[in-house]
Design a protein around this motif. Structure first.
Motif, PDB file in Angstrom:
ATOM      1  N   ALA A 121       0.840  -1.204   0.000  1.00 60.02           N
ATOM      2  CA  ALA A 121       0.000   0.000   0.000  1.00 60.02           C
ATOM      3  C   ALA A 121       0.875   1.254   0.000  1.00 60.02           C
ATOM      4  O   ALA A 121       0.634   2.199   0.738  1.00 60.02           O
ATOM      5  N   VAL A 122       1.905   1.236  -0.845  1.00 66.37           N
ATOM      6  CA  VAL A 122       2.863   2.334  -0.907  1.00 66.37           C
ATOM      7  C   VAL A 122       2.424   3.339  -1.962  1.00 66.37           C
ATOM      8  O   VAL A 122       2.014   2.963  -3.065  1.00 66.37           O
ATOM      9  N   LEU A 123       2.518   4.630  -1.640  1.00 68.87           N
ATOM     10  CA  LEU A 123       2.116   5.670  -2.586  1.00 68.87           C
ATOM     11  C   LEU A 123       3.079   6.844  -2.516  1.00 68.87           C
ATOM     12  O   LEU A 123       3.387   7.344  -1.436  1.00 68.87           O
ATOM     13  N   THR A 124       3.561   7.259  -3.684  1.00 70.81           N
ATOM     14  CA  THR A 124       4.284   8.519  -3.824  1.00 70.81           C
ATOM     15  C   THR A 124       3.484   9.372  -4.792  1.00 70.81           C
ATOM     16  O   THR A 124       3.197   8.925  -5.911  1.00 70.81           O
ATOM     17  N   HIS A 125       3.115  10.576  -4.400  1.00 67.36           N
ATOM     18  CA  HIS A 125       2.195  11.400  -5.178  1.00 67.36           C
ATOM     19  C   HIS A 125       2.611  11.515  -6.641  1.00 67.36           C
ATOM     20  O   HIS A 125       3.647  12.097  -6.961  1.00 67.36           O
ATOM     21  N   GLY A 126       1.817  10.923  -7.533  1.00 68.98           N
ATOM     22  CA  GLY A 126       2.018  11.071  -8.959  1.00 68.98           C
ATOM     23  C   GLY A 126       3.145  10.267  -9.554  1.00 68.98           C
ATOM     24  O   GLY A 126       3.283  10.191 -10.771  1.00 68.98           O
ATOM     25  N   ALA A 127       3.982   9.657  -8.718  1.00 71.76           N
ATOM     26  CA  ALA A 127       5.185   8.986  -9.207  1.00 71.76           C
ATOM     27  C   ALA A 127       4.997   7.477  -9.265  1.00 71.76           C
ATOM     28  O   ALA A 127       4.076   6.914  -8.668  1.00 71.76           O
ATOM     29  N   ARG A 128       5.906   6.824  -9.977  1.00 71.25           N
ATOM     30  CA  ARG A 128       5.912   5.373 -10.025  1.00 71.25           C
ATOM     31  C   ARG A 128       6.275   4.825  -8.646  1.00 71.25           C
ATOM     32  O   ARG A 128       7.166   5.341  -7.982  1.00 71.25           O
ATOM     33  N   ALA A 129       5.577   3.779  -8.216  1.00 70.95           N
ATOM     34  CA  ALA A 129       5.829   3.197  -6.895  1.00 70.95           C
ATOM     35  C   ALA A 129       7.210   2.560  -6.847  1.00 70.95           C
ATOM     36  O   ALA A 129       7.698   2.001  -7.833  1.00 70.95           O
ATOM     37  N   ALA A 130       7.861   2.634  -5.674  1.00 73.53           N
ATOM     38  CA  ALA A 130       9.150   1.984  -5.471  1.00 73.53           C
ATOM     39  C   ALA A 130       8.930   0.540  -5.032  1.00 73.53           C
ATOM     40  O   ALA A 130       7.940   0.218  -4.364  1.00 73.53           O
ATOM     41  N   HIS A 131       9.862  -0.354  -5.405  1.00 73.76           N
ATOM     42  CA  HIS A 131       9.775  -1.754  -4.993  1.00 73.76           C
ATOM     43  C   HIS A 131      10.293  -1.887  -3.564  1.00 73.76           C
ATOM     44  O   HIS A 131      11.501  -1.856  -3.321  1.00 73.76           O
ATOM     45  N   VAL A 132       9.376  -2.019  -2.620  1.00 72.42           N
ATOM     46  CA  VAL A 132       9.777  -2.182  -1.220  1.00 72.42           C
ATOM     47  C   VAL A 132       9.831  -3.650  -0.823  1.00 72.42           C
ATOM     48  O   VAL A 132      10.433  -3.995   0.196  1.00 72.42           O
TER      49      VAL A 132
END
Length: 370
Positions: free
Chosen positions: A234-245
């Motif tokens: 449930a990771v979100l960065t505003h407008g950006a592609r999600a990072a692989h956590v």
């Protein structure tokens, strides 16, 4: 204004309810509704006509100054992208470049629900669908953990007072909070991984003191993924592609039949082994782990989702209908919703996702003298 019927696979939501249409009509706007647009959400053409709309064909619905949808246009719809305003979810950083290319070629003003901010820096138009998806993530996890559905046979639930099943939720925003509430309510053992320690107190106050909270870093995530029956991304960065956590190596440590649900898949996914799936074929197996990565999860519950979405979007839609893009010029946070304009990308994270910074222009400053 035009209201479009969604053609994405198993997508039954609609961008405006008849009540919303009536509000637009009361402000003096004409509304053209594509035939059958609301049927999947339980709104008939007749109900839109009674609200004052005109029922039209596909081309006429698109051929308006302002167009409203729920999901991003897909390839058969690219030919309709012209110099109109399109108000919908785009997730441009996480979808193929072809859509952004079509928006630029059509000089379309793409106003994205998911990058509009409120006065507190939150994402008010993403929140209702994030809430639905957060609830669904645990429901889908429960379903696919059953042996008959390819899972390891662990129930997420309380049995005679004892909790069963370990759920790891990575992200403590709207998706993560709703997923935690649902998982705990079922009777599972719940751990949330987040970046801000103060959110632990909030979650424990809102849900239960038994909710576990850890700081999200690679070593901690790896440790908890190993013992999780269900992992919710449930990771979100505003407008950006999600990072692989969650890396592929981490997924390999999970027990066979465990489940991962990547709610971030619209923005590219936060689990390295994830790839986009549909409601028609929602899961796949990788390293013995069941992956659920449907890009339009709330489309499974269109009535609830449409009502919640319209409650959030209607105030902004009325501003767009009344003032056009001038509404964005007067509100810097509303302006963050604009992703493309006059053949340029106006959302920097989208330009960076495709290494297309040369196509970026800030709005409205860069266009003040256009």
């Amino acid at each position: 204004m035009g209201l479009i019927k969604e053609i994405k696979s198993k997508e039954y939501r609609v961008g405006i309810t008849p009540t919303g249409v009536a509000a637009l009509i009361a402000r003096g706007h004409q509304v053209h509704v594509e035939q059958g647009a609301g049927i999947g959400s339980g709104f008939s053409d007749q109900s839109y006509e009674q609200a004052g709309a005109k029922i039209v064909g596909t081309k006429q619905a698109w051929d308006q100054e302002l167009v409203v949808k729920v999901k991003e246009p897909i390839e058969p719809e690219y030919r309709y992208l012209k110099q109109q305003i399109v108000f919908t979810y785009f997730h441009l950083a996480g979808v193929p470049w072809a859509l952004t290319e079509a928006l630029l070629a059509g000089k379309t003003s793409a106003v994205a629900y998911e990058t509009l901010e409120d006065e507190n820096g939150r994402l008010p138009l993403l929140a209702p669908m994030s809430a639905v998806a957060g609830n669904m993530s645990v429901q889908m996890g429960c379903h696919y953990l059953a042996c008959c559905n390819g899972g390891k046979g662990v129930m997420l639930g309380s049995v005679l007072g004892k909790r069963h099943g370990n759920v790891l939720i990575i992200g403590d925003g709207v998706v993560g909070s709703h997923a935690a509430r649902t998982a705990y309510g079922l009777g599972a053992n719940v751990t949330v991984a987040g970046l801000f320690p103060e959110n632990a107190a909030r979650l424990q106050h809102e849900i239960s003191s038994e909710i576990g909270f850890v700081i999200s870093d690679p070593a901690t995530i790896a440790e908890h993924v190993r013992s999780a029956d269900l992992v919710v991304g449930a990771v979100l960065t505003h407008g950006a592609r999600a990072a692989h956590v969650v890396t592929e190596a981490m997924v390999k440590t999970m027990q066979p039949g465990s489940v991962v649900v990547d709610v971030s898949i619209d923005q590219g996914g936060c689990i390295e082994t994830a790839h986009l799936t549909t409601h028609e074929a929602p899961v796949f197996e990788k390293h013995g782990v069941v992956h659920y990565c449907v890009g339009n999860m709330p489309g499974a519950y269109p009535r609830t989702s449409t009502l919640a979405l319209t409650d959030a979007t209607l105030p902004y839609l009325l501003k767009l209908a009344d003032k056009g893009l001038s509404a964005l010029e007067q509100d810097a946070r509303f302006a963050k919703a604009l992703n493309t304009y006059q053949g340029y990308i106006t959302c920097l994270p989208v330009a960076e996702a495709y290494a297309m910074q040369e196509h970026f222009r800030a709005f409205p400053a860069a266009f003040a003298n256009a």
